[in-house]
Design a protein around this motif. Structure first.
Motif, PDB file in Angstrom:
ATOM      1  N   ASP A 234       0.825  -1.196   0.061  1.00 60.74           N
ATOM      2  CA  ASP A 234       0.158  -0.113  -0.124  1.00 60.74           C
ATOM      3  C   ASP A 234       0.824   1.219   0.025  1.00 60.74           C
ATOM      4  OD1 ASP A 234      -2.690   1.503   0.966  1.00 60.74           O
ATOM      5  OD2 ASP A 234      -1.149   2.059   2.382  1.00 60.74           O
ATOM      6  N   LEU A 235       0.372   2.278  -0.720  1.00 63.26           N
ATOM      7  CA  LEU A 235       1.126   3.407  -0.748  1.00 63.26           C
ATOM      8  C   LEU A 235       1.551   4.212   0.329  1.00 63.26           C
ATOM      9  CD1 LEU A 235       2.073   5.704  -3.010  1.00 63.26           C
ATOM     10  CD2 LEU A 235       0.013   6.753  -2.626  1.00 63.26           C
ATOM     11  N   LEU A 236       0.768   4.401   1.417  1.00 65.52           N
ATOM     12  CA  LEU A 236       0.913   5.021   2.621  1.00 65.52           C
ATOM     13  C   LEU A 236       1.792   4.079   3.543  1.00 65.52           C
ATOM     14  CD1 LEU A 236       0.473   7.311   4.744  1.00 65.52           C
ATOM     15  CD2 LEU A 236      -1.643   6.021   5.568  1.00 65.52           C
ATOM     16  N   GLU A 237       1.468   2.647   3.581  1.00 67.41           N
ATOM     17  CA  GLU A 237       2.239   1.748   4.475  1.00 67.41           C
ATOM     18  C   GLU A 237       3.570   1.843   4.135  1.00 67.41           C
ATOM     19  OE1 GLU A 237       0.181  -2.025   4.699  1.00 67.41           O
ATOM     20  OE2 GLU A 237      -1.819  -1.026   5.697  1.00 67.41           O
ATOM     21  N   GLY A 268       0.698  -2.392  -5.602  1.00 67.57           N
ATOM     22  CA  GLY A 268      -0.056  -1.376  -4.825  1.00 67.57           C
ATOM     23  C   GLY A 268      -0.600  -0.437  -5.478  1.00 67.57           C
TER      24      GLY A 268
END
Lengths: 446, 323
Positions: A234-237, A268
């Motif tokens: 995921d982009l944020l993780e 992602g």
């Protein structure tokens, strides 16, 4: 993390024997801390001190090499969180993933042949990751062999099956591929293979505690060239976990996670352009190897450009080669402008001239990478230098007129330049590039 | 082996700046937009608060642009002749703000009067209910005349007026003070110059909460790294307590990336540049993404697809899962 002079001093014999060439052990320790002396100059240093100093001198993020020869990729050994603190040293390797069930020539051929020129540099894809999607060692090896027949660029061999990796290695050609990946389930067999072959090994665990435990086990098994996959997509993780890893290594000197990181932006992303966005995040924030699932020149070109931008040493501005540049398609009645070879100066001026729609000759003088005012103040952009540049690149031969526009900031050079360039009319242009379009359209006359 | 996640303890935070005013606040906006307020680096929610998401502004001109990329012309079509329709479409695409550039008032373009400019602003205000950024034509005298008229005509709206530069800021700041607006302080990629301009502007009596920093944007491949690093330096200074740097960033990513050859020229360029449309949009999206990583609070963008994509990227970075 480097030791301070006092910390080093505590490890020295403290006898002030002077045999190292310095008056006291403390003076020697200070020089060691500044890396201006070698520990071997002390004949009495203990083994224990040697080990402590060697460990402290090791980089907080290990340098790992994938591939061999001209195409090899070195990643890791970064020393800062922000490029302005010093610089980022080792641009992330950008790879394309290929499944062993894919048509190799169709998918990998164009990608491996791809290259693009930018500011005199050739940018290209670093290599290919081959994934054992078929589950068959033979299919995997056949695919690796086909890729090798196309290119000697570095490979990442992706399989959880040690047998498949062994089969592929037999035909890989011995060019130091990265093995991907050891996991908590298969690490012993993977460690044995990596140790036996001396190849770098990626390890995957979605949990940092687990990842650290795994690197310790592998290190104990004698495998030190490691690459981390923290398993987030995921982009944020991914931003968070890559920030944790970089900070752990640099701020905490946490050795178990002091290795370069591999990412898979396509996993992602919602489409190829989105994959470029995710990869852009990874270029900015701390990836060592980036494995793409799509190849498209229109997406790879901006990504490679971003990598070039962010990995430029901020202390050494990129310089443009001095010379006479054509903006638009200038003729013999077009304006001739001169400025310095600081890349940002060049791009700003060239951009404004291009935007003005007035085709022009842009003469770039060698100011050693300084901007106009700085170069002028340092004596690198004076009348003599400008006149020399006009002659060196024979600007006169391209022109029907003899008019030279100088930046407004160096208007004081006018008189001197007229002396240096007899027969030329020197015109003072605007101070700022943003005013060039108006100047070229409304003020300049052939 | 338990790994302790390192966290920075920041002592400062970015000021919250609110754009636009609703009827009860003296304006006509249906909603206001607040940016800033971060107490950590971009999107590191685990070590601080990020109370307001970065937002996208759609860039709208008061006249049909004559030098814009064909791709932008195709994408916006007839809306290019109608700033109100153009703005409304941008908002429908997901933009939280409209950035109206009054290019037609430039003496080299249509030389439109300040009164005409004020009417255009009124029309756009009627067409959308989001806050408005109004940029002058970029020529100091014209900027001053036009922005003064606009400030007066839209008194109380909390518009953002730009650009204030070190050589030309007094008139614009005075207009913002008199009519309850905000300003953009623009300085050329330098921490100290940015701080100095903020001092000059706040010395005139405009609170820092009504100033946005334009650090000067370089497009991907055209100086992006300078902007990126000056923003990181300013933001770290802000988080360590330097008051004059604690202002949100506005970045003209669209203006800069669509000026470049990569986005303007489809033919006669190297084959390695790939598909024109995809490359041009990717150029703007990549520029915007890098600026988000460096701390951009407002991104002024041009292409409809970029606007949609960047809004989605911000959603994800703010922890909102894909619908």
């Amino acid at each position: 993390m480097a030791l301070s002079g006092l910390e080093i001093y505590k490890l020295l014999p403290k006898t002030n024997c002077k045999e190292c060439g310095f008056p006291t052990c403390l003076a020697f320790a200070m020089k060691l801390a500044q890396k201006q002396a070698e520990l071997s100059a002390c004949p009495y240093v203990s083994e224990q001190a040697k080990e402590a100093l060697a460990a402290a001198a090791a980089p907080p993020i290990r340098l790992v090499t994938i591939g061999e020869g001209e195409h090899k990729v070195e990643v890791g050994n970064e020393t800062v969180l922000f490029r302005h603190e010093k610089t980022f040293y080792h641009p992330p390797g950008i790879f394309l993933r290929l499944k062993d069930t894919d048509d190799v020539a169709a998918r990998a051929g164009p990608a491996l042949a791809y290259s693009v020129e930018r500011v005199g540099m050739t940018l290209d894809l670093n290599g290919v990751a081959v994934e054992n999607a078929s589950g068959s060692p033979e299919t995997f090896a056949a695919c690796v062999q086909k890729v090798r027949s196309l290119s000697s660029k570095p490979l990442i061999l992706m399989s959880n099956d040690v047998k498949a990796l062994r089969t592929a290695l037999a035909v890989e050609g011995g060019k130091r591929p990265l093995l991907y990946a050891a996991t908590p389930e298969n690490w012993e067999a993977m460690a044995a293979l990596a140790k036996e072959t001396g190849l770098p090994l990626a390890i995957r665990d979605g949990d940092l505690d687990g990842l650290a435990a795994l690197t310790e086990k592998l290190k104990a098994a004698g495998v030190e060239d490691l690459v981390l996959d923290p398993g987030r997509r995921d982009l944020l993780e991914t931003l968070h976990v890559l920030t944790h890893l970089r900070r752990l290594a640099l701020r905490k000197n946490f050795r178990p996670l002091g290795y370069p990181v591999i990412t898979f932006p396509g996993e992602g992303a919602s489409d190829p352009l989105d994959e470029m966005v995710v990869a852009a995040e990874h270029v900015a924030k701390y990836a060592g190897l980036i494995v793409l699932d799509h190849f498209s020149p229109s997406l790879l070109y901006p990504l490679l450009t971003l990598r070039l931008n962010l990995y430029t040493d901020p202390q050494k501005p990129i310089q443009v080669s001095p010379g006479l540049y054509e903006i638009g398609s200038p003729g013999d009645k077009s304006p001739l402008l001169v400025t310095t070879n600081f890349s940002l100066t060049y791009f700003t001026v060239a951009g404004e001239v291009e935007g003005s729609g007035v085709p022009s000759w842009l003469l770039i003088a060698d100011s050693e990478g300084m901007s106009v005012l700085t170069a002028w103040a340092a004596g690198k952009f004076d009348a003599e230098k400008i006149a020399k540049t006009v002659k060196e690149y024979d600007a006169a031969s391209r022109l029907a007129h003899r008019k030279l526009v100088i930046p407004g900031y160096v208007s004081s050079l006018l008189g001197e330049l007229e002396d240096e360039l007899p027969g030329w009319e020197i015109l003072v242009g605007p101070r700022e590039a943003v005013d060039l379009p108006n100047y070229l359209k409304n003020v300049w006359r052939p | 082996m338990p790994v302790e996640i390192p966290k920075e303890t920041w002592t400062g935070r970015v000021l919250e700046v609110t754009l636009g005013a609703t009827p009860s606040e003296g304006g006509t906006r249906g909603r206001t937009v607040t940016v800033g307020g971060e107490s950590t680096l971009p999107f590191l929610h685990y070590e601080g608060t990020i109370p307001h998401r970065p937002v996208v502004a759609v860039e709208v001109l008061d006249r049909r642009p004559d030098d814009w990329s064909l791709l932008l012309q195709e994408a916006w079509g007839d809306a290019l002749d109608d700033p109100a329709a153009w703005a409304a479409r941008g908002v429908a695409l997901g933009a939280s703000l409209v950035a109206l550039r009054l290019e037609g008032c430039h003496p080299d373009k249509d030389g439109r009067s300040p009164q005409e400019a004020a009417r255009t602003v009124q029309n756009v205000l009627k067409a959308v209910d989001v806050p408005l950024i109004v940029l002058g034509p970029g020529q100091p005298e014209a900027d001053n005349e036009v922005l003064v008229a606009v400030a007066e005509a839209a008194a109380g709206e909390r518009l953002v007026l730009g650009l204030c530069e070190d050589k030309n800021y007094r008139t614009i700041v005075a207009a913002a003070l008199a009519h309850k607006h905000l300003v953009i302080a623009s300085s050329p990629i330098d921490v100290n110059l940015a701080k100095q301009l903020n001092i000059l502007i706040s010395d005139m009596g405009l609170p820092l909460e009504r100033i946005l920093i334009d650090p000067t944007t370089g497009a991907l491949g055209y100086g992006l790294e300078y902007t990126y690093s000056v923003m990181e330096r300013l933001r770290i200074a802000a988080l360590t307590g330097d008051r004059l740097t604690q202002l949100p960033f506005i970045c003209t990513a669209g203006f800069e990336s669509w000026r470049q050859k990569e986005s303007k020229v489809g033919q006669g360029v190297p084959e390695a540049w790939g598909n024109f449309r995809e490359r041009a949009i990717a150029w703007e999206v990549a520029t915007a993404t890098a600026l988000l990583m460096a701390g951009a609070d407002i991104l002024v963008l041009r292409h409809p697809e970029t606007i949609q994509r960047v809004v989605r990227v911000i959603d994800r970075l703010m922890g909102q899962k894909e619908a």
